[in-house]
Design a protein around this motif. Structure first.
Motif, mmCIF file in Angstrom:
data_model
loop_
_atom_site.group_PDB
_atom_site.id
_atom_site.type_symbol
_atom_site.label_atom_id
_atom_site.label_comp_id
_atom_site.label_asym_id
_atom_site.label_seq_id
_atom_site.Cartn_x
_atom_site.Cartn_y
_atom_site.Cartn_z
ATOM 1 N N LYS A 1 0.844 -1.187 0.000
ATOM 2 C CA LYS A 1 0.000 0.000 0.000
ATOM 3 C C LYS A 1 0.882 1.240 0.000
ATOM 4 N N GLU A 2 0.552 2.202 -0.813
ATOM 5 C CA GLU A 2 1.327 3.441 -0.904
ATOM 6 C C GLU A 2 2.819 3.163 -1.116
ATOM 7 N N GLY A 3 3.097 2.206 -1.984
ATOM 8 C CA GLY A 3 4.486 1.949 -2.347
ATOM 9 C C GLY A 3 5.305 1.143 -1.358
ATOM 10 N N ASN A 4 4.697 0.721 -0.240
ATOM 11 C CA ASN A 4 5.434 -0.082 0.730
ATOM 12 C C ASN A 4 5.095 -1.558 0.575
ATOM 13 N N ALA A 5 6.085 -2.361 0.214
ATOM 14 C CA ALA A 5 5.874 -3.801 0.102
ATOM 15 C C ALA A 5 5.661 -4.371 1.505
ATOM 16 N N LEU A 6 5.032 -5.529 1.567
ATOM 17 C CA LEU A 6 4.770 -6.139 2.872
ATOM 18 C C LEU A 6 6.032 -6.834 3.402
ATOM 19 N N SER A 7 6.036 -7.101 4.705
ATOM 20 C CA SER A 7 7.186 -7.747 5.356
ATOM 21 C C SER A 7 7.082 -9.262 5.387
ATOM 22 N N VAL A 8 5.870 -9.778 5.349
ATOM 23 C CA VAL A 8 5.726 -11.236 5.391
ATOM 24 C C VAL A 8 5.786 -11.794 3.970
#
Lengths: 91, 91, 91, 91, 91, 91, 91
Positions: C46-53
């Protein structure tokens, strides 16, 4: 005449409220009140953003979000544009 | 025709609502209502961001977040795109 | 196949739900439902931030924040990544 | 005299509260209290934005959002401008 | 091993939960559950801000904000760092 | 002496609480408690913005938003400036 | 010793809790618990903003916003600085 402020919109419910010309029946599950109405006035917008709906549009909206007033013997609904869900075309 | 505003999306529930062609059964624990439907219209987006879903997508969503309307004798659900959880591929 | 939108994550509960291979028992005080599951799909962020999992991670999460769906006869849980508390390593 | 702070507005309910000169009846569904009043004082605005209403305007507003005070034997209502829905022209 | 995400912190309650070595008794008025525990893992932080607590810190926290899990036969609490109130030194 | 922090304001209710010198009666519909008081101390403001009220001002405010304390045998009310509605001039 | 995190503050209630040296009685209408206490530790602040209260300050605060803990046989209250209303001088 009602001149809505900011992002408010004034709606006039359809005469035969639950039926459109083409026989469309609009019902709302939550309170069974009709959810279609015609836009009769739009506010100037908020923070420089004009509204997307215009006078004459038929719209569906969240019924619980409206304030109902009686003015010159007619019922009107006022709500914020963000509580309008969609414009009904061909209705 | 329903033209959703901003980030709203119009969904049409599947005919055999709880079953997909491949026999998938979709149920929602909270209210036992089916949670899969087909996208029939998408809004233009909000603050310059187009939506991620497109017409024809099968989607799963939070059932409690929808507004149900009956239009031209068909049931539709309208919700914000942020209440859509996932697109179902191969359904 | 479920393709989660934005920051949503699809989880598949473990077969023997309350026990990991090493005999770990995971219980949640609030509703006694198991809280460990395997990530099977992650949204694009979301908003250019990839997820951590990532797919395959075992995670613990807030059980009340999930939407449970049955798809191809399997149960899945969908939630936002912010409701995932930790990744379980060596499970 | 009441000098409202920031974005507050002071209203004076109409003498014949439910009727305007032209015989308009204004009622509010939620609590049946009249929702029209005349602006008697406006605050300086907030964060550099002046208010849109001015002294003398007849306005409709959300009745539940007001604080009612009695001052010099007259009743006044104080509310934030964001709880005013529309200006009534020709009333 | 539990690897917390973002600003989450994993805590291990003290063996003799309500007493520290020096005989300190920690009680919480709201639900009488002990509020002191040892940090066993910290997340990488959120939006580029590393966390302030570190592994081994004894901390007091808002008991109602935790998720309790049992892992490898031990009880752990997971919470956001913002629900940790203070570090206990000399405990 | 009470030195309010940030945007807090200390008020001293009028001796004859419900009447001003000119015989003004101030009542609040919601809990029938008087809503006028005199400012006795103002905080330094918040985020570089000084407050708009000053010591000696008579103000009307939202009664439910106050914390009442007894100090040196006098009652005081403390609230945030944003819960003050208007300054009463000529009272 | 309690080292508060971020904008948290540790308070020690006065021995004779409801009376200050000068005989001031502090009571809180909402729950009748005393609302004055002495600051014993302050956090480093949040987002680069140091706190306004310092160790030794007598403060009045919103009683419902505190977490009460017993540490080394003494009662302490921990709260965020934003729930402190005013510093009491000359108490």
């Amino acid at each position: 005449m009602l001149k809505p402020l900011y992002d408010h919109v004034v709606l006039e419910p359809e005469k035969e409220e639950n039926k459109t010309k083409s026989g469309i029946i609009l019902t709302a599950k939550d309170n069974e009140r009709p959810q279609m109405a015609k836009v009769t006035a739009v506010g100037p917008g908020k923070e420089g953003n004009a509204l997307s709906v215009k006078v004459g549009d038929k719209v569906v909206f969240k019924a619980y979000a409206t304030t109902e007033i009686t003015f010159d013997d007619k019922k009107y609904l006022i709500l914020k544009e963000s509580d309008i869900l969609a414009i009904v075309e061909g209705a």
